[in-house]
Design a protein around this motif. Sequence first.
Motif, PDB file in Angstrom:
ATOM      1  N   GLN A  88       0.788  -1.232   0.000  1.00 43.56           N
ATOM      2  CA  GLN A  88       0.000   0.000   0.000  1.00 43.56           C
ATOM      3  C   GLN A  88       0.820   1.283   0.000  1.00 43.56           C
ATOM      4  O   GLN A  88       0.583   2.175  -0.789  1.00 43.56           O
ATOM      5  CB  GLN A  88      -0.961  -0.004   1.190  1.00 43.56           C
ATOM      6  N   TRP A  89       1.772   1.430   0.866  1.00 47.40           N
ATOM      7  CA  TRP A  89       2.500   2.695   0.987  1.00 47.40           C
ATOM      8  C   TRP A  89       3.934   2.601   0.487  1.00 47.40           C
ATOM      9  O   TRP A  89       4.737   3.500   0.705  1.00 47.40           O
ATOM     10  CB  TRP A  89       2.464   3.201   2.431  1.00 47.40           C
ATOM     11  N   MET A  90       4.264   1.530  -0.209  1.00 46.49           N
ATOM     12  CA  MET A  90       5.613   1.381  -0.750  1.00 46.49           C
ATOM     13  C   MET A  90       5.785   2.231  -2.005  1.00 46.49           C
ATOM     14  O   MET A  90       4.850   2.416  -2.775  1.00 46.49           O
ATOM     15  CB  MET A  90       5.882  -0.079  -1.138  1.00 46.49           C
ATOM     16  N   THR A  91       6.999   2.670  -2.204  1.00 46.28           N
ATOM     17  CA  THR A  91       7.328   3.301  -3.480  1.00 46.28           C
ATOM     18  C   THR A  91       7.416   2.198  -4.533  1.00 46.28           C
ATOM     19  O   THR A  91       7.586   1.018  -4.189  1.00 46.28           O
ATOM     20  CB  THR A  91       8.681   4.025  -3.402  1.00 46.28           C
ATOM     21  N   PRO A  92       7.339   2.553  -5.804  1.00 47.58           N
ATOM     22  CA  PRO A  92       7.516   1.529  -6.836  1.00 47.58           C
ATOM     23  C   PRO A  92       8.853   0.804  -6.687  1.00 47.58           C
ATOM     24  O   PRO A  92       8.930  -0.417  -6.893  1.00 47.58           O
ATOM     25  CB  PRO A  92       7.445   2.309  -8.154  1.00 47.58           C
ATOM     26  N   GLU A  93       9.891   1.529  -6.313  1.00 44.74           N
ATOM     27  CA  GLU A  93      11.208   0.921  -6.142  1.00 44.74           C
ATOM     28  C   GLU A  93      11.206  -0.078  -4.984  1.00 44.74           C
ATOM     29  O   GLU A  93      11.752  -1.174  -5.099  1.00 44.74           O
ATOM     30  CB  GLU A  93      12.275   2.003  -5.910  1.00 44.74           C
ATOM     31  N   ALA A  94      10.610   0.307  -3.863  1.00 49.26           N
ATOM     32  CA  ALA A  94      10.552  -0.590  -2.699  1.00 49.26           C
ATOM     33  C   ALA A  94       9.739  -1.840  -3.023  1.00 49.26           C
ATOM     34  O   ALA A  94      10.074  -2.937  -2.578  1.00 49.26           O
ATOM     35  CB  ALA A  94       9.966   0.140  -1.494  1.00 49.26           C
TER      36      ALA A  94
END
Length: 128
Positions: A62-68
């Motif tokens: 949900q709150w991850m960046t695309p990279e994460a």
Amino acid sequence: MRRSRGTPCRVNDGKPPEHDLAALQRRLADFAAVRDWGQYHTPKNLASALSVEAGELLEIFQWMTPEASGTVMDEVETAERVEDEIADVLAYLLQLCTVLKIDPAAALAAKIDRNERRFPVPLHRAAQ
């Protein structure tokens, strides 16, 4: 961090036969039958459970960046959560297919065929 619990559940072309979809569907049906859960496994209930489990998978990202999100499997605890939620989603999907008498592999193959006709390769890509 390296995975420590069990064997990672990664793609493996040499998978044993007990991991094919039909075998997994039989295991799920047997699991439910001996517990008398068939009465609860209506199409509506299974579709609802599938949606809930897909939401639980989404919650991880949900709150991850695309990279994460691209490195989500690097952390043991998160990787285990992702694998568990994917297993839950697949289990309910396979159970729904069983109840509705749908061959999931055939349904997917037919959908890919339709999508290939619906979304042809762009001319600039086809020449490559």
